[in-house]
Enzyme design. Structure first.
Site, PDB file in Angstrom:
ATOM      1  CB  ALA A  63      -1.088   0.271   1.121  1.00 22.22           C
ATOM      2  CD  GLU A 105      -3.063  -7.816   1.839  1.00 18.40           C
ATOM      3  OE1 GLU A 105      -2.879  -6.613   2.326  1.00 18.40           O
ATOM      4  OE2 GLU A 105      -3.757  -7.949   3.359  1.00 18.40           O
ATOM      5  CD  GLU A 125       1.238  -5.572   5.433  1.00 12.19           C
ATOM      6  OE1 GLU A 125       1.768  -6.725   5.216  1.00 12.19           O
ATOM      7  OE2 GLU A 125       0.143  -5.817   3.977  1.00 12.19           O
TER       8      GLU A 125
HETATM    9  N1  3HC Z   1       4.506   3.456  -0.278  1.00 13.02           N
HETATM   10  C1  3HC Z   1       5.435   4.893  -0.304  1.00 13.02           C
HETATM   11  N2  3HC Z   1       6.755   4.679  -0.555  1.00 13.02           N
HETATM   12  C2  3HC Z   1       7.153   3.799  -0.007  1.00 13.02           C
HETATM   13  C3  3HC Z   1       7.271   2.584  -0.598  1.00 13.02           C
HETATM   14  C4  3HC Z   1       5.093   2.355   0.310  1.00 13.02           C
HETATM   15  N3  3HC Z   1       5.247   0.860   0.459  1.00 13.02           N
HETATM   16  N4  3HC Z   1       7.737   1.277   0.239  1.00 13.02           N
HETATM   17  C5  3HC Z   1       8.666   2.148  -0.381  1.00 13.02           C
HETATM   18  N5  3HC Z   1       8.717   3.339  -0.658  1.00 13.02           N
HETATM   19  C6  3HC Z   1       9.695   4.507  -1.076  1.00 13.02           C
HETATM   20  C7  3HC Z   1      10.701   5.053   0.419  1.00 13.02           C
HETATM   21  O1  3HC Z   1      10.072   5.769   1.120  1.00 13.02           O
HETATM   22  C8  3HC Z   1      11.530   5.503  -1.118  1.00 13.02           C
HETATM   23  O2  3HC Z   1      11.160   7.001  -1.021  1.00 13.02           O
HETATM   24  P1  3HC Z   1      12.252   7.315  -1.182  1.00 13.02           P
HETATM   25  O3  3HC Z   1      13.125   7.642  -2.485  1.00 13.02           O
HETATM   26  O4  3HC Z   1      11.791   9.184  -1.679  1.00 13.02           O
HETATM   27  O5  3HC Z   1      13.406   7.602   0.026  1.00 13.02           O
HETATM   28  C9  3HC Z   1      11.789   4.761  -2.091  1.00 13.02           C
HETATM   29  O6  3HC Z   1       9.983   4.405  -2.218  1.00 13.02           O
HETATM   30  C10 3HC Z   1      12.507   3.323  -2.733  1.00 13.02           C
HETATM   31  O7  3HC Z   1      13.072   2.690  -1.316  1.00 13.02           O
HETATM   32  P2  3HC Z   1      13.968   2.188  -0.477  1.00 13.02           P
HETATM   33  O8  3HC Z   1      14.533   3.292  -0.360  1.00 13.02           O
HETATM   34  O9  3HC Z   1      13.142   1.100   0.924  1.00 13.02           O
HETATM   35  O10 3HC Z   1      14.199   1.355  -1.723  1.00 13.02           O
HETATM   36  P3  3HC Z   1      15.403  -0.354  -1.429  1.00 13.02           P
HETATM   37  O11 3HC Z   1      15.459  -0.760  -2.854  1.00 13.02           O
HETATM   38  O12 3HC Z   1      16.283  -0.499  -0.528  1.00 13.02           O
HETATM   39  O13 3HC Z   1      14.491  -1.137  -0.524  1.00 13.02           O
HETATM   40  C11 3HC Z   1      11.575  -1.788  -0.733  1.00 13.02           C
HETATM   41  C12 3HC Z   1      12.281  -1.399  -1.753  1.00 13.02           C
HETATM   42  C13 3HC Z   1      12.222  -3.300  -0.345  1.00 13.02           C
HETATM   43  C14 3HC Z   1       9.771  -2.150  -1.385  1.00 13.02           C
HETATM   44  C15 3HC Z   1      11.248  -0.966   0.433  1.00 13.02           C
HETATM   45  O14 3HC Z   1      11.403  -0.167   0.748  1.00 13.02           O
HETATM   46  C16 3HC Z   1      10.615  -1.603   1.780  1.00 13.02           C
HETATM   47  O15 3HC Z   1      10.552  -2.200   2.365  1.00 13.02           O
HETATM   48  N6  3HC Z   1       8.943  -0.719   1.801  1.00 13.02           N
HETATM   49  C17 3HC Z   1       8.018  -1.112   2.152  1.00 13.02           C
HETATM   50  C18 3HC Z   1       7.486  -2.342   1.788  1.00 13.02           C
HETATM   51  C19 3HC Z   1       5.710  -2.560   3.292  1.00 13.02           C
HETATM   52  O16 3HC Z   1       6.158  -2.013   4.524  1.00 13.02           O
HETATM   53  N7  3HC Z   1       4.559  -2.903   2.628  1.00 13.02           N
HETATM   54  C20 3HC Z   1       3.954  -2.902   3.366  1.00 13.02           C
HETATM   55  C21 3HC Z   1       2.728  -1.920   2.790  1.00 13.02           C
HETATM   56  S1  3HC Z   1       1.325  -1.709   4.294  1.00 13.02           S
HETATM   57  C22 3HC Z   1       0.786  -2.663   3.209  1.00 13.02           C
HETATM   58  O17 3HC Z   1       0.919  -2.952   2.679  1.00 13.02           O
HETATM   59  C23 3HC Z   1      -0.956  -2.270   4.028  1.00 13.02           C
HETATM   60  C24 3HC Z   1      -1.890  -3.566   3.492  1.00 13.02           C
HETATM   61  O18 3HC Z   1      -2.177  -4.454   3.765  1.00 13.02           O
HETATM   62  C25 3HC Z   1      -3.406  -2.802   3.483  1.00 13.02           C
END
Ligand code: 3HC
Length: 697
Positions: A63, A105, A125
């Site tokens: 998300a 998902e 999450e």
């Molecule tokens: N939403 C918005 N921005 C995101 C994002 C997300 N889910 N995931 C990453 N970004 C952004 C980062 O803030 C970063 O932004 P910036 O360049 O402006 O600083 C950019 O994307 C790149 O991210 P990373 O620097 O972390 O890049 P990496 O290549 O090292 O890692 C990744 C990529 C593995 C995807 C890592 O960013 C990550 O773990 N992201 C979070 C994933 C996550 O937690 N997803 C679950 C979200 S909650 C959800 O889905 C709820 C649902 O169940 C309803």
């Protein structure tokens, strides 16, 4: 059609492509675009199967976290995932990079999943204080069974494509790097083999098999230890359990209700602040993004003690050769033996192979001469805290090292400018303050001197990333950001005990706040002699550092864990602090000597004096420009000292406590306790006057 999602048809395959850099997060435009593209595919009479694939570096990574905490526009993610699952044409997700959270998902809403072999999947999450809220807790266990789903959802760990295949999360894994081609081939096979629409929600075998299992209670018990103080991991278990107790639709509703509870919890806000903070700190204020970075292909380290050895391991771990210099062969042998033992321990735990242990050891060259630093790109000095010795070392480095080599000090308190003044190249001198144990702790406090060049600053930030650390750039002052605040907390903690608290009472307040250990357990871990030596140095230099019962401990040889006795006592082989009546007596004696009548001290006073004092100091650090932003302080404390990430770091936490509450307490202690640590920071006063928070800066 939305700009970020497109639909086209190739032969009999309808192709939905998401293109929303950097990570194809499921923001509103992507959700509505996907829904529209799905409808187009459904209505496209020529399309016999539909492929979902992403452009760029990754499949959907979740998300859009930036939308959390704000009103979310329809269509919501569960609506989208349900619509995908309801497709009456076979729907295939083709995964590269990482399919995470809402991304996985979405893939679970598709009927088949194929991935590249280097792809990863996960439901992280929980790390953001949430649970999978778009059916993940209901669909994943239908593929993997209860235990594995609980593991994945409560840890948030990613798993590789081949493991995901073995668990039934994926249907096929292919080598190569062209995910579109892999997806097209798989979709064609689905058409050729006349594979049916296959919805995860209808798969009930694993649900029936694990119904009534005690695995849920087992997990709750485990979490009481592993996830102490956290809210969402327990909600994750409740949600997964619902998959086993309720019909699918009801399970989804239960998941949503639990998801909403997590979304509204302050822990979610703290963890998301930490997530973005960790990324923001890499963007150093005033340092242009295109600042050139020097190559660091070889490293020299001075000192093979605990710090030097740990630092060396960081570089060897990423394949960078390291030369460690010591004065005596004996110290060198001892240091290398400890490094080997650390690696061997990792091998015993199955984290490294014996071959990797040997490879890493082969990258570390012991030496007794600075001449071996002639060609290194970066030298890190890691000897004990003594300015005269450090200056001698830097003068010597200046003679030996090639032009352009970066000369770094691992000092945790001392003046980088003074160290740099011993060289003819202060622009190449910088602080790189590792935290103990240096091979484990993620923080690297990089300290800029007044003359450190931009190139050197950018390089040490890049080096931090390369060795897997979170680098935070800070300014030069006594103790920088972390230790400057820690010392204020330490002084208050000691005074609280002088005045009547017990060390264990102080520590409990801190662990109840979420710290992994309290102030005194930490002193025992670091060694009572460390603080003692610092206090003695400062007394010698004329500072008025009052006598302390902790000095007496050091003088009696109670140096902490290493002597099995410090503030606490320790049983052989155990790190568990046990309150010691002998220390209680020593404290009582000290109070008598000082003419102190002990009083009852409340936990609230301990919290205020130990943590508000840090916030007040943090505000001064901001005022002075030692930290650029409150989030830099937060990240230093989360990654360097174990401040609970779910509270977002001390400055974020202060905003939740209320800055006016903190300021009035600071003023109260200014009157009752006194000392410069209780002089209210001008910034704190200004923010309160303007009705603002640190978060508004
Ligand atoms: N939403 C918005 N921005 C995101 C994002 C997300 N889910 N995931 C990453 N970004 C952004 C980062 O803030 C970063 O932004 P910036 O360049 O402006 O600083 C950019 O994307 C790149 O991210 P990373 O620097 O972390 O890049 P990496 O290549 O090292 O890692 C990744 C990529 C593995 C995807 C890592 O960013 C990550 O773990 N992201 C979070 C994933 C996550 O937690 N997803 C679950 C979200 S909650 C959800 O889905 C709820 C649902 O169940 C309803």
């Amino acid at each position: 059609m939305s700009e970020v999602v497109s639909y086209n048809r190739e032969g009999s395959i309808g192709v939905i492509t998401v293109n929303y850099p950097p990570v194809n997060a499921l923001g509103h435009a992507v959700r509505s675009g996907l829904l529209a593209a799905l409808e187009q595919g459904q209505n496209d009479a020529e399309a016999r199967a539909i492929l979902l694939v992403c452009e760029g570096r990754t499949f959907i990574a979740g998300a859009d976290i930036r939308e959390f905490g704000k009103p979310i526009q329809e269509p919501l993610l569960p609506t989208l995932v349900n619509a995908l699952e309801n497709s009456d044409k076979p729907l295939i997700a083709a995964i590269h990079g990482t399919a995470l959270g809402g991304g996985l998902e979405t893939a679970l809403g598709c009927h088949y999943r194929v991935a590249l072999s280097n792809a990863k999947v996960g439901l992280p999450e929980v790390k953001l204080g949430l649970l999978p809220g778009a059916g993940g807790t209901q669909r994943l266990p239908r593929l993997t069974g209860a235990r594995k789903a609980l593991e994945m959802i409560t840890t948030g760990e990613f798993i590789g494509a081949n493991d995901a295949l073995a668990l039934g999360i994926l249907d096929a894994v292919e080598e190569g790097d062209d995910i579109r081609a892999v997806g097209m081939a798989y979709a064609q096979k689905v058409i050729d083999d006349k594979k049916p629409v296959r919805r995860v929600r209808d798969m009930n075998d694993k649900i029936e098999a694990d119904k009534g299992s005690d695995v849920f209670d087992q997990f709750r018990d485990e979490l009481k230890k592993r996830a102490r103080g956290l809210f969402s991991p327990f909600k994750c278990v409740d949600a997964v359990e619902a998959a086993f107790n309720l019909p699918f639709e009801e399970g989804l509703k239960r998941e949503r209700a639990l998801f909403t509870e997590c979304m509204e919890s302050p822990q979610r806000a703290g963890l998301i602040h930490s997530f973005f903070g960790e990324r923001e700190v890499s963007k150093v204020k005033g340092l242009p993004k295109d600042t050139p970075v020097r190559d660091v292909n070889t490293v020299g380290i001075i000192g093979a003690g605990t710090m030097g050895g740990g630092i060396a391991m960081n570089f060897a771990n990423v394949g960078i050769p390291v030369t460690i210099v010591e004065v005596k062969q004996e110290a060198l042998d001892k240091g290398l033996a400890i490094i080997r033992r650390n690696y061997e321990n990792s091998a015993k735990k199955g984290k490294l192979t014996q071959e990797q242990v040997e490879q890493r050891m082969a990258l570390i060259t012991p030496s007794l001469t600075y001449d071996d630093f002639r060609d290194v790109d970066l030298v890190i000095e890691a000897v004990f805290e003594n300015m005269a010795i450090k200056k001698e070392i830097f003068a010597r480095l200046d003679e030996v090292c090639k032009p352009g080599a970066i000369l770094a000090s691992n000092t945790s308190t001392l003046d980088i400018d003074e160290i740099a003044s011993a060289t003819s190249r202060p622009e190449d001198v910088v602080g790189m303050h590792f935290f103990s144990p240096a091979n484990v702790m993620k923080l690297l406090e990089n300290v800029r001197g007044s003359k450190t060049s931009d190139e050197v600053k950018a390089t040490v930030m890049a080096v931090s990333r390369k060795i897997g650390k979170v680098g935070v750039m800070v300014g030069n002052c006594y103790g920088f950001v972390g230790n400057r605040m820690l010392h204020k907390r330490g002084t208050e903690a000691m005074s609280l005990v002088d005045e009547g608290a017990t060390p264990q009472q102080v520590d409990k307040v801190l662990t109840d706040l979420g710290f992994p250990m309290g102030q005194f357990a930490m002193s025992d871990l670091a060694g009572i002699d460390v603080g003692y030596r610092i206090r003695e140095e400062r007394r010698k230099s004329g500072e008025d550092i009052p006598a302390s019962w902790m000095d007496k401990l050091a003088e009696q040889g109670r140096l902490g864990q290493k002597t099995q006795a410090g503030v606490y006592k320790y049983e052989e082989g155990s790190r568990k602090p046990i309150p010691d009546p002998e220390v209680e007596q020593l404290i009582e004696q000290f109070r008598k000597e000082q003419g102190i009548t002990p009083r009852e001290i409340t936990d609230q006073e301990i919290l205020e004096r130990c943590v508000y004092v840090m916030v007040n100091e943090g505000a001064k650090i901001l005022e002075e420009g030692i930290a650029d932003r409150p989030l830099d302080i937060d990240i230093v404390w989360i990654y360097g000292y174990g401040f609970p990430a779910y509270r977002g770091g001390p400055m974020f936490w202060a905003d939740q406590e209320g800055l006016d509450t903190i300021l009035s307490a600071v003023k109260k202690y200014q009157d009752t306790v006194g000392g410069e640590q209780w002089e209210p920071a001008a910034l704190l006063e200004r923010l309160v006057r303007e009705g603002k928070k640190f978060g508004d800066l």
